[in-house]
Scaffold this active site. Structure first.
Site, PDB file in Angstrom:
ATOM      1  N   GLU A 173      -2.230   9.759  11.416  1.00  0.00           N
ATOM      2  CA  GLU A 173      -3.273   9.803  12.451  1.00  0.00           C
ATOM      3  C   GLU A 173      -3.670  11.263  12.652  1.00  0.00           C
ATOM      4  O   GLU A 173      -3.681  11.781  13.766  1.00  0.00           O
ATOM      5  CB  GLU A 173      -2.736   9.176  13.736  1.00  0.00           C
ATOM      6  CG  GLU A 173      -2.137   7.792  13.469  1.00  0.00           C
ATOM      7  CD  GLU A 173      -1.516   7.122  14.686  1.00  0.00           C
ATOM      8  OE1 GLU A 173      -1.133   7.841  15.626  1.00  0.00           O
ATOM      9  OE2 GLU A 173      -1.440   5.882  14.712  1.00  0.00           O
ATOM     10  N   CYS A 180      -1.542   2.540  23.344  1.00  0.00           N
ATOM     11  CA  CYS A 180      -1.718   3.801  24.061  1.00  0.00           C
ATOM     12  C   CYS A 180      -3.138   3.990  24.549  1.00  0.00           C
ATOM     13  O   CYS A 180      -3.375   4.599  25.584  1.00  0.00           O
ATOM     14  CB  CYS A 180      -1.322   4.962  23.156  1.00  0.00           C
ATOM     15  SG  CYS A 180      -2.059   4.895  21.521  1.00  0.00           S
TER      16      CYS A 180
END
Lengths: 644, 644
Positions: A315, A411
């Protein structure tokens, strides 16, 4: 750095905005209740969170095993934080009762030494701090601390804050330069900025010292994460990756880092903490490091939408100008973190370039993370979607082309919620004698440092109309400067005060006028906001030969629902006239853009053929705001089109 | 299908070609000795193979553990096969002695029941056939069988062949429809075509039956691989992949498969076996399946270079028209397998479109797999390379930008060796009354079926000159047809016989003339071979708005060494004049191409800016043959450029 320029956010801002208030109301009335259910595993068909269940097990109220990701506790924290921000503006006894209930539950899991964390409480406290690299104990602590501060500030209830200061005291016993302590720092940053926020609220030097320790220790060699892996007989997780310790921004001490590297959310959370530390300590070299990293992110590694993170692998950031629209990660959390970083840079240096990025990411890369109705989400925000390809090509499967109800790793939705509910904190900053308006979001605020006995009220039809109006009401005749952000995209920025054209000076992206504001004054801003064609630096390989459309801060895209499929076959002249159209079908007041383009035609079935010209057919291109994509049937989407 | 059209390759062809003979000589004098050392772990700095070591341990000559990939035995097989082909044309006592020595060693590992395979011989024979999905026992058997046949045919020595027929008898006891046998088929295909090659040599119906069983059983549901995983308490390896059973071409029975899917090498090896089975049994529906899959591969899923496999994930096909130049896998072995498939389709249907692909993949996607000096290799053959990006972006790290000395998984170099040493087998095919010339490679051949008492000898300066000349020498006055492949790229194809223009008829990609060839005749072919601009079907998203350069069958590319860096900034008009230039600096006789293009200039450092035109600077573009890239200093490379 010049501490005389430092600003504080104007607090207690009440948002009343044509654009954001409905979003905030959606967050309050739909998203927070929805997320409450998600945390309680009550959403049929969605990935279970296990978050509340883990707390109940850790509290001894249930038996069972820890489930979900190791950082699942943080979702509860973000929910409480978002609820806190909402409660500041909207008393809501039911929401507050739920928050209190969740806080109660969390408090029941606190250990005698102050520790909070369901993963090790359930799996064995003796194993705590054996995997600081990956197990997110300090990350969850950081989020809980942010929630505790926000909740105390919003409601005056400080039970969670008391608990968290005990937890922080305990952490301070575990980490530090002293013999016998762990000479480490979190695998996922956030506690740095949380500790500094606590320090700003309660200026105990211990909090500052600990935050600085985490920041300064990072990246020293030999790397703590490698040492931890060695001690524990594990392999360092990213040893074969292109970035190795860079995944955790730990390849070099932070002051020596020149490029934004590794996991994008971690990176901007760290940089935000660094910026806070630089400001609070007047540390110029740390400030310079922040500037260097800011430039790296925003001048070389940021998508047009403000999205960051070019690869799903880690990521992560990849390299300068590597901004593929399809491989992109562009995590919603990373965009939120970029807003954090921008706000912190603005506090040290109210320069319009920080506000430009703040505005860009807010109206594009962040907002794209939620559906127009606030109940569905994107974790990944690509600049190009092609549903069949996103399903069939492994390298692109992380980018969903339908918004999701929830995520196993959830998240992003609560991060969006807390950002949206605190957007009022981003609008104004002030220092003695100066009030900065960074964002044109309708709101009311009480000025505290810029002037005495002064209030501002803004009406705004932003981002659809560039005509915000500030009413300044002051009981004092002392002169002070009103500083209005002149967005970099804006070619014509005019201000009238009480009906008369006002001559300000433009300095570092702000239109400034120093005068007495005694009485009540109407400050009308007029920003030309025509749709416009933009292009990227030719170093951006994936955007070369392509153009995109923007209007004000809003990035536009083409969707299959409006333009048919095979969007890659469309092209547009860079000087094609762009016409504004109403798109109330998508959202009230939304402005779309129409332009004449053309579509390349297929001739025959040959995969390759000798060049014999190309045949095109005219086609009207209908652009909608990027953030509004994927709110209709699933289909293709692209931000960039080839210029013809 | 029409069995009357079936052809056989002309065997015993002796290659004497300006282009391939040096390559074959390089393979014989450098690559085979080099690979011999590699198999014996004698190359300093290269990944150890462990191949011979495993055989020695399995033979009881050494102690130790099996090392390397489970399919390491196959590298020895491919080496023997390549050596066999080389020995046909070039007696080489040292090479033959080495091959005999390796065969000796292999024979010492054969088990009493016929089994050969070092992995389970070392790790426990009782575990054989418990992981047919992944453990490559049938794959190694297939390669050993191919080697055994080739070696017997080349040298008359059949010890390995005898051993392999015993192994095949044993395999026939293990797999089959009968109760108590495994109702399975190989995880990696190749044994199908190996068994059918054995059947063509020794027409024992058992070999045909077993090959057909493997072909027909594949893809029946419930899938054997899933059942095996269940029985063994394992997870099916590709359960979360986009292709699932398609990885092994097992999502449906082969006759029902419409798209080329999964691992590209496995796919074309299967299709090659299917084509052999269709031909040998006259099975029309299997033939139609081959045609469907051929069309899928070559009309929708093949790169301009003949490379196949668009993704490193599963080294696999992805979807129609998904042909990214950077994410591409394009394994050298897959290109070799595509040549196998093309040759087998040609045997059933001598249609120029198969020869076109054969030629394309031979001069581009296969040849690019080895350095000009034959000692360094590419496993992956991208159409775009950007060294920094290939190092820093995980999704692209599989594509190396420097040729490698060897690979831990070293399937490609020996596959290249066996293909190059057998290239003579691809030139001619014949049937009663017809001789087909598919490739213009200098060679001598004795015609067996087309005519009596007839020899052909070809001289060729291909691919640099389109003027091959065939000398036909015949002692018979019976008429027969000479059929010369007219490449699809060729716009002007003329033939003269003994100095006089000859009028043939062009049919399915072949220029044909039926006459008596008694005596000695010179057949001079003249193919116009100007450099030309090509483009892809607009459905190919990654190539839209782009062009490439070809000349004859050769695909060209731009390299940094000739054109500077930032190749993505270059563009060229589709009608730019293309000039041939000599590139003897790269290889004697090589033709490069020069064209005037332009380079986009950077203006300022802004990552994004409003459109204000673009500034270009003229630049000469120097194109070299794609296969010759990465033979100088490391640098960028691209096949496609934007058209201006």
């Amino acid at each position: 750095m010049n501490p005389a320029l430092f600003c504080d956010p104007v607090t207690g801002v009440s948002v009343s905005d044509t654009f954001f208030s409905p979003v905030m109301e959606t967050v309050r009335t739909r998203m927070l209740p929805y997320q409450w259910k998600a945390l309680h595993d009550e959403i049929p068909g969605a990935e279970p969170s296990h978050c509340v269940q883990n707390f109940r097990i850790a509290a001894g109220l249930e038996t069972g095993e820890f489930q979900g990701f190791v950082f699942q506790d943080s979702d509860a924290a973000k929910w409480i934080e978002a609820a806190a921000y909402s409660l500041r503006q909207h008393p809501d006894p039911e929401l507050e009762a739920r928050a209190d209930q969740l806080i109660d539950l969390i408090l029941q899991t606190q250990q005698p030494d102050g520790y909070i964390g369901t993963y090790y409480t359930i799996n064995g406290l003796e194993k705590r701090w054996t995997d600081v690299t990956s197990n997110h104990e300090l990350y969850c602590a950081g989020h809980l601390l942010e929630a505790a501060i926000a909740y105390a500030q919003a409601t005056g209830k400080d039970r969670l804050l008391q608990a968290m200061t005990r937890f922080v005291d305990y952490i301070d016993q575990v980490f530090g330069p002293e013999e016998g302590k762990l000479h480490g720092y979190p695998g996922h940053e956030i506690i740095e900025m949380a500790l500094l926020r606590l320090y700003e609220m309660e200026p105990d030097p211990k909090y500052l010292r600990l935050a600085r320790y985490f920041i300064e220790e990072r990246g020293k060699q030999p790397c703590f994460f490698a040492e931890e892996a060695r001690r524990q007989g594990r392999e360092y997780p990213w040893k074969d990756s292109p970035f190795r310790f860079g995944y955790y921004q730990a390849a070099a001490p932070v002051r020596e880092q020149k490029d934004a590297v590794g996991h994008a959310v971690r990176a901007v959370y760290l940089y935000s903490g660094m910026a806070d530390a630089a400001r609070l300590t007047g540390d110029d070299s740390l400030y310079q490091a922040c500037r260097t990293l800011w430039d790296s992110v925003t001048q070389k590694r940021m998508y047009l939408t403000g999205a960051i993170g070019s690869s799903a692998y880690g990521e992560s950031f990849t390299m300068d100008y590597d901004l593929p629209p399809d491989l992109v990660y562009g995590e919603t959390c990373a965009s939120v973190g970029l807003a954090f970083f921008a706000r912190r840079m603005l506090r040290m240096d109210p320069d319009g370039r920080y506000a430009d990025v703040l505005e860009k990411v807010l109206y594009n890369g962040i907002l794209s993370g939620m559906s127009l109705d606030g109940t569905k989400f994107f974790y990944v925000n690509p600049l190009e979607a092609y549903p069949e390809r996103n399903r069939k090509v492994q390298e692109l499967r992380h980018a969903k082309t339908r918004r999701q109800a929830w995520f196993a790793c959830a998240c992003c939705p609560p991060n969006l919620a807390r950002l949206m509910e605190s957007v009022g904190d981003y609008i104004y900053m002030e220092r003695e004698g100066q009030l900065f308006v960074h964002l044109y979001i309708g709101s009311r605020a009480e000025v505290k440092q810029a002037a005495e006995d002064t209030r501002v009220e803004m009406e705004s039809r932003y981002p659809w109309k560039g005509d915000p109006c500030l009413q300044v009401e002051s009981g004092s005749d002392r002169e002070w400067t009103l500083a209005l952000h002149v967005p970099a995209w804006c070619r014509g920025f005019r201000v009238s005060i009480d009906g008369k054209e006002a001559e300000g000076t433009v300095e570092k992206g702000y239109w400034k006028l120093k005068r007495s504001w005694k009485g009540t004054h109407q400050v009308r801003i007029s920003m030309e906001m025509p749709p416009r064609v933009v292009r990227a630096d030719p170093q951006v390989r994936s955007a070369i030969g392509k153009i995109a459309v923007m209007r004000g801060p809003v990035v536009y895209c083409l969707e299959e629902a409006d333009n048919g499929n095979d969007l890659h076959g469309l092209e547009m002249a860079a000087d094609a006239p762009l016409t504004e159209i109403r798109r109330d079908d998508l959202a009230a007041g939304m402005i779309g853009i129409r332009a004449l383009g053309r579509r390349i035609c297929r001739e025959g079935e040959e995969l390759y053929r000798d060049w014999d010209g190309e045949i095109f057919q005219e086609q009207e291109l209908l652009w909608i705001p990027y953030y509004a994509w994927a709110n209709r049937e699933e289909g293709e989407m692209t931000v960039w089109v080839r210029r013809s």
